[in-house]
Design a protein around this motif. Structure first.
Motif, PDB file in Angstrom:
ATOM      1  N   GLY A 169      -0.089   1.197  -6.751  1.00 45.05           N
ATOM      2  CA  GLY A 169      -0.620   2.373  -7.001  1.00 45.05           C
ATOM      3  C   GLY A 169      -1.757   2.517  -6.043  1.00 45.05           C
ATOM      4  O   GLY A 169      -2.662   3.425  -6.226  1.00 45.05           O
ATOM      5  N   LEU A 170      -1.909   1.776  -4.981  1.00 39.41           N
ATOM      6  CA  LEU A 170      -2.928   1.662  -4.183  1.00 39.41           C
ATOM      7  C   LEU A 170      -2.802   2.755  -2.875  1.00 39.41           C
ATOM      8  O   LEU A 170      -3.550   3.292  -2.265  1.00 39.41           O
ATOM      9  N   ILE A 171      -1.443   3.135  -2.686  1.00 32.12           N
ATOM     10  CA  ILE A 171      -1.161   4.066  -1.471  1.00 32.12           C
ATOM     11  C   ILE A 171       0.082   5.032  -2.247  1.00 32.12           C
ATOM     12  O   ILE A 171       0.647   4.476  -3.155  1.00 32.12           O
ATOM     13  N   ALA A 179       7.145  -3.792   4.264  1.00 28.60           N
ATOM     14  CA  ALA A 179       7.057  -4.539   3.315  1.00 28.60           C
ATOM     15  C   ALA A 179       5.494  -4.457   2.570  1.00 28.60           C
ATOM     16  O   ALA A 179       5.547  -4.308   1.409  1.00 28.60           O
ATOM     17  N   GLU A 180       4.591  -4.488   3.400  1.00 27.96           N
ATOM     18  CA  GLU A 180       3.146  -4.360   2.846  1.00 27.96           C
ATOM     19  C   GLU A 180       2.992  -3.132   2.178  1.00 27.96           C
ATOM     20  O   GLU A 180       2.282  -2.916   1.272  1.00 27.96           O
ATOM     21  N   LEU A 181       3.212  -2.037   2.902  1.00 29.30           N
ATOM     22  CA  LEU A 181       3.228  -0.506   2.312  1.00 29.30           C
ATOM     23  C   LEU A 181       3.967  -0.487   0.860  1.00 29.30           C
ATOM     24  O   LEU A 181       3.406  -0.196  -0.093  1.00 29.30           O
ATOM     25  N   GLY A 183      -2.941  -6.687   3.282  1.00 34.51           N
ATOM     26  CA  GLY A 183      -2.809  -5.454   2.426  1.00 34.51           C
ATOM     27  C   GLY A 183      -4.364  -4.720   2.707  1.00 34.51           C
ATOM     28  O   GLY A 183      -4.458  -3.584   2.685  1.00 34.51           O
ATOM     29  N   HIS A 184      -5.329  -5.424   2.749  1.00 36.42           N
ATOM     30  CA  HIS A 184      -6.760  -5.120   2.651  1.00 36.42           C
ATOM     31  C   HIS A 184      -6.924  -4.414   4.100  1.00 36.42           C
ATOM     32  O   HIS A 184      -7.599  -3.562   4.186  1.00 36.42           O
TER      33      HIS A 184
END
Length: 156
Positions: A84-86, A75-77, A43-44
């Motif tokens: 709420g990060l993307i 899955a990561e997205l 994710g990072h």
């Protein structure tokens, strides 16, 4: 934190084993650092790619750039979007295609996790003198650059 070496691994000296073991140890601590902010290392890496983009790219293009297959990236997205990060916006050229875009909160998390990762790396190489640390990085970069075969697998 340092447990005695596994007797089955004690005499392993192959370069592959040494590199894998070092990456495994560093990766475990880096994952813990990312986890403090509710994301994974992968994710990072996704957030870092999105934060550094000057132009938007589709999920497919992002996956290719990061060496992630469609299922893994989706899955990561999904996780990053739920947090709420993307956000995923329709591509203006093809409304069936989605373009992941980092949010303000995503940028803040990416910056904080990046700081933690630098700290983790500094601690990991603390027993090396500055010249050794510089040489290690230069040698690893050279080894990676000298292999002209296509990359396989993801960047993590």
């Amino acid at each position: 934190m340092n447990s005695p070496p596994d007797p089955a691994c004690e005499f392993r000296t192959s370069l592959n084993w040494l590199l894998h073991r070092a990456a495994q140890k560093l990766g475990t601590v880096a994952q813990e650092a990312a986890g403090r902010h509710g994301i994974t290392m992968r994710g990072h890496i996704v957030l870092t790619a999105l934060a550094g983009e000057r132009s938007k790219r589709t999920q497919l293009a992002l996956g290719h750039a990061l060496g992630l297959d469609k299922t893994t990236l989706t899955a990561e997205l999904d996780r990053l979007e739920r947090a709420g990060l993307i956000v995923r916006q329709p591509d203006p050229n093809d409304r069936r295609v989605r373009v992941p875009v980092i949010t303000g909160e995503g940028r803040a998390v990416q910056v904080e996790v990046e700081k933690l990762h630098h700290e983790v790396e500094r601690e990991f190489i603390a027993d090396l003198d500055p010249q050794e640390a510089k040489a290690l990085r230069a040698l690893l970069e050279r080894l990676i650059a000298s292999d002209h075969r296509p990359d396989s697998g993801s960047c993590l």
